[in-house]
Design a protein around this motif. Structure first.
Motif, PDB file in Angstrom:
ATOM      1  N   ILE A 131       1.151  -0.917 -31.999  1.00 16.59           N
ATOM      2  CA  ILE A 131       1.946  -2.026 -31.494  1.00 16.59           C
ATOM      3  C   ILE A 131       2.157  -1.906 -29.981  1.00 16.59           C
ATOM      4  N   MET A 132       2.112  -0.659 -29.490  1.00 13.08           N
ATOM      5  CA  MET A 132       2.431  -0.392 -28.091  1.00 13.08           C
ATOM      6  C   MET A 132       1.785  -1.320 -27.064  1.00 13.08           C
ATOM      7  N   PRO A 133       0.455  -1.493 -27.088  1.00 12.68           N
ATOM      8  CA  PRO A 133      -0.115  -2.358 -26.042  1.00 12.68           C
ATOM      9  C   PRO A 133       0.450  -3.774 -26.069  1.00 12.68           C
ATOM     10  N   MET A 134       0.651  -4.300 -27.289  1.00  9.37           N
ATOM     11  CA  MET A 134       1.189  -5.651 -27.382  1.00  9.37           C
ATOM     12  C   MET A 134       2.644  -5.710 -26.922  1.00  9.37           C
ATOM     13  N   LEU A 135       3.367  -4.646 -27.254  1.00 11.81           N
ATOM     14  CA  LEU A 135       4.773  -4.586 -26.853  1.00 11.81           C
ATOM     15  C   LEU A 135       4.859  -4.521 -25.329  1.00 11.81           C
ATOM     16  N   ALA A 136       3.995  -3.704 -24.727  1.00 18.93           N
ATOM     17  CA  ALA A 136       3.973  -3.597 -23.266  1.00 18.93           C
ATOM     18  C   ALA A 136       3.666  -4.960 -22.659  1.00 18.93           C
ATOM     19  N   ALA A 137       2.697  -5.664 -23.245  1.00 21.28           N
ATOM     20  CA  ALA A 137       2.328  -6.987 -22.734  1.00 21.28           C
ATOM     21  C   ALA A 137       3.509  -7.940 -22.822  1.00 21.28           C
ATOM     22  N   LEU A 138       4.249  -7.837 -23.917  1.00 17.79           N
ATOM     23  CA  LEU A 138       5.408  -8.712 -24.124  1.00 17.79           C
ATOM     24  C   LEU A 138       6.452  -8.487 -23.030  1.00 17.79           C
ATOM     25  N   MET A 139       6.742  -7.195 -22.760  1.00 10.68           N
ATOM     26  CA  MET A 139       7.743  -6.865 -21.733  1.00 10.68           C
ATOM     27  C   MET A 139       7.270  -7.336 -20.362  1.00 10.68           C
ATOM     28  N   LEU A 140       6.023  -6.997 -20.047  1.00 11.93           N
ATOM     29  CA  LEU A 140       5.505  -7.324 -18.716  1.00 11.93           C
ATOM     30  C   LEU A 140       5.418  -8.832 -18.503  1.00 11.93           C
ATOM     31  N   SER A 141       5.237  -9.573 -19.598  1.00 17.37           N
ATOM     32  CA  SER A 141       5.090 -11.017 -19.427  1.00 17.37           C
ATOM     33  C   SER A 141       6.374 -11.629 -18.880  1.00 17.37           C
ATOM     34  N   TYR A 142       7.542 -11.023 -19.198  1.00 19.62           N
ATOM     35  CA  TYR A 142       8.788 -11.554 -18.645  1.00 19.62           C
ATOM     36  C   TYR A 142       8.817 -11.378 -17.137  1.00 19.62           C
TER      37      TYR A 142
END
Lengths: 338, 412
Positions: free
Chosen positions: B317-328
């Motif tokens: 899940i990590m890469p997607m979670l990182a993408a989610l955070m960075l997208s903000y």
């Protein structure tokens, strides 16, 4: 294959036989369905198959035998192209393994290989589709086979709702649906009742009669005796013995003689060919050395006692199996090789 | 060969679109969401939100103007203002009135409001309308202050008028498109969440079905008929199509909601579902899905049970979670160079480049570069995954260590 079906299959395989031009081309009398030359396979440092040579002739029932962990499954997987040998080569129906030749093999794995949640009919339809059987044709064949195995009323049931024996029948249908030229059956009789066991045997013999090759891997030696023309016994990844069933028996038999007599058989004890005698008074089992001549033994017996019965025992495949690999516990190994 | 892959694609598609999970996720869930969004909107329109507000005007001059201003604004029209006398100054009195339901709210305007700028408002519920009373009162008080300072009441209106700023987003083609910050933010938010949820859930589906095939040993039968790479491709494409279908249904529902939905649904009005954005969205969903899915399949092939796979969920899940955070961060600072750089990083790129498209409209070459990088990632992932898959899928017993897995990649 267009072998004349009217003739018995044993007669056919040994004598003149109409065959595809391939045989004429390579000049051998008996075309090999499967040829394995010097195949080896290693898993994490464990040698599962060690430079194995094998020739399985077309149109016969061939028994692939061996104790647990002998390398049978690995050998089967190499034949099927599921795994590739590290060294050596495998040829199927005279050609190297490719997408074309896949269509001509049917494989029944030892454990169930079906989607538990799929309906029986859909499942067979999917597998038939993988083998390029046109839709209408595969529907017809599925109906036919289900009828034959008494599964018609189960076609809309999920596989997980079926009994073990029924699942085995479905698995078998999945194996033969595309009418393959080579049948690879790993423990096909598991879970079947006597009626279905007989049905399956008849179908296998019928396949062989039609010139197809049936490779049978099993631990049930009485079935090997009944079905196989030829066997190969492997142990620890190496071939121990192979050949026609009768030849193998002849090679490894004839070393035990049963004698019923009146008188004393002291003569046996001193005889050159005799290894050991189990004497029961009126009856003895004589174990002979390899080079012993049974005729000479009989002759010397007749001089001393009244022989009522003298029989050279033919060992069962079971005895040969135990004799060749028994006491030889298979080495510990990863599970996938079992 | 293609025909066999298509068989696998078709089976995956058929089986997965017939599960209860798919029907619920595709049809029941959006309908439920629509109902949840519609109901309050319908209730608001029925005027159930009427607020009776008692007003104690200690200045004695503001009440009439306040009534006028409140009725004049659509946003506060649900207020009914009632003047009350000074006995309401007693806390027990007004509290009692609100508790008894005599009034819904109580507004106290102190005599010194022109100097202190402080009023008090009491109510049972603190809805959006309470905030709006604030605005109305401010403008009424301001007017009185300005009149008090000697300004001509006729000139006050024009002098204190709000300035409105219209915002335009400049596209790559040099066209200016009118956009509000709300619209950009909400659109980005909705789409990011959809990307995140669907990519992860379809990745999970791939992993589960890989484990199921391994567990039921179907895979042995399949691998006798087709190559591991073809089986893997078939499974990935089939599941991807299921996701595609689900999106199409969702879009149909979404369009229907926007078309027939009541005008009060401010949330939906703010979602910018232009065709271009949606097309990019589908493209980046597929890119994101395929780059993650092959990894999920590879991991699934090394596991013997769903429980075992559960333990490996988090690193996946990590890469997607990182993408989610960075997208903000990118939503708030769309032109930062690091944001641009991150939108090309494999696994982060599908989400981050899409976010940039929504908020900023990056140059076309950057979008295409991201697509190319993603395609390369997918190809590399498939290559790697199929090597692990072909060994793992036939390997039962202990789950291999990471190092062992690497050895498979090199060996096969």
């Amino acid at each position: 294959m267009q072998a004349p079906g009217a003739l018995g299959r044993r007669a056919v395989s040994g004598t003149l036989r109409w065959r595809a031009p391939r045989e004429a081309a390579n000049g051998s009398h008996m075309a090999a369905a499967i040829e394995i030359e010097g195949a080896s396979k290693r898993f994490n440092g464990f040698l599962a198959v060690d430079s194995l040579d094998l020739a399985i002739p077309e149109g016969e029932v061939y028994g692939l035998l061996g104790p647990n962990g002998a390398g049978k499954t690995t050998t089967i997987r190499m034949i099927l192209g599921i795994i590739l040998p590290d060294a050596g080569r495998v040829r199927i129906l005279g050609q190297p393994y490719d997408a074309e030749v896949r269509k001509r093999i049917g494989y029944l794995p030892e454990e169930r290989g079906l989607y538990p949640k799929m309906k029986l009919g859909d499942q067979l339809d999917f597998i038939g589709g993988l083998d390029f059987i046109p839709r209408a044709e595969r529907r017809r064949r599925i109906d036919e086979w289900c009828e034959r195995f008494d599964l018609t009323s189960w076609k809309n049931h999920k596989v997980e709702e079926l009994s073990r024996g029924m699942q085995q029948k479905v698995q078998f249908i999945a194996t033969v649906l595309h009418d393959p030229e080579v049948l690879m059956l790993d423990e096909p009789f598991t879970g079947l009742d006597p009626v279905n066991t007989k049905l399956l045997k008849d179908i296998m013999l019928d396949f062989a009669k039609r010139g197809k090759t049936v490779i049978l891997s099993t631990h049930r030696m009485e079935q090997v005796e009944m079905l196989c023309d030829r066997i190969c016994l492997i142990n620890k990844g190496r071939k121990v013995v192979d050949g026609a069933l009768a030849e193998v028996k002849a090679q490894h038999g004839g070393r035990t003689v049963q004698v019923e007599y009146d008188g004393s058989v002291a003569v046996l004890e001193g005889h050159a060919g005799v290894e050991r005698v189990d004497n029961y008074g009126k009856y003895a089992e004589v174990h002979l050395r390899e080079e012993a001549d049974t005729q000479a033994l009989l002759a010397s017996l007749v001089r001393e006692v009244k022989v009522r019965r003298f029989e050279v025992m033919t060992p069962s495949i079971n005895d040969i199996f135990i004799q060749l690999v028994g006491g030889d516990a298979p080495p510990p190994e990863p599970e996938e090789l079992a | 060969m293609i025909q066999r892959i298509l068989q696998v694609v078709w089976r995956e598609y058929r089986v997965q679109t017939r599960t209860k999970g798919f029907v619920i996720g595709t049809i029941v869930a959006p309908l439920f969401l629509v109902v949840v969004m519609f109901l309050p909107a319908l209730l608001i329109e029925k005027g159930a939100n009427e607020t009776r507000c008692a007003v104690l005007d200690e200045t004695g001059v503001l009440f009439d103007d306040l009534v006028e201003a409140t009725a004049g604004s659509e946003r506060t029209s649900s207020f009914t203002l009632v003047a009350v006398d000074s006995e309401f100054a007693d806390e027990e009195r007004f509290m009692g009135a609100i508790r008894a339901g005599e009034y819904d709210a109580f507004l106290r305007i102190p005599a010194d409001i022109f100097e202190s700028s402080g009023a008090t408002y009491y109510a049972r519920g603190m809805g959006v309308s309470a905030e709006r009373i604030d605005n109305v009162l401010t403008s009424v008080v301001t007017q009185h202050r300005l009149t008090g300072a000697g300004l001509d009441p006729a000139r006050i209106g024009p002098l204190t008028r709000w300035v409105s700023v219209e915002r335009f987003q400049v596209s790559e083609k040099g066209e200016a498109e009118k956009k509000s910050w709300d619209a950009v933010f909400i659109t980005a938010f909705v789409f990011i969440m959809m990307l995140y949820i669907t990519i992860l859930s379809y990745g999970g589906t791939i992993m589960t079905s890989t484990i199921e095939e391994k567990g039921s040993r179907v895979v042995e039968v399949l691998l006798a008929k087709l190559k591991p790479f073809d089986l893997l491709t078939g499974k990935l494409v089939g599941t991807g199509l299921v996701g595609f279908t689900q999106y199409l249904v969702w879009v149909a529902v979404g369009i229907a909601v926007v078309k027939i939905g009541p005008s009060r649904m401010e949330f939906m009005q703010n979602v910018d579902i232009s065709g271009t954005v949606f097309a990019w969205f589908l493209l980046f969903f597929l890119l994101g899905y395929f780059s993650m899915a092959s990894i999920y399949a590879a991991v699934g092939s090394t596991c013997n049970s769903p429980q075992e796979a559960q333990q490996l969920q988090f690193p996946l899940i990590m890469p997607m979670l990182a993408a989610l955070m960075l997208s903000y961060l990118i939503i708030f600072h769309p032109t930062q160079p690091w944001g641009v750089a991150l939108s090309f990083v494999p696994f982060l790129s599908p989400v981050l480049m899409f976010v940039r498209i929504v908020v900023q409209t990056p140059p076309l070459w950057q979008i295409l570069l991201a697509v190319a990088i993603n395609l390369l990632t997918i190809w590399g992932g498939m290559w790697l995954a199929s090597r692990i898959y072909r060994v793992g899928i036939l390997m039962y017993g202990k789950r291999p260590s990471f190092r062992e897995t690497l050895r498979w990649v090199r060996a096969s």
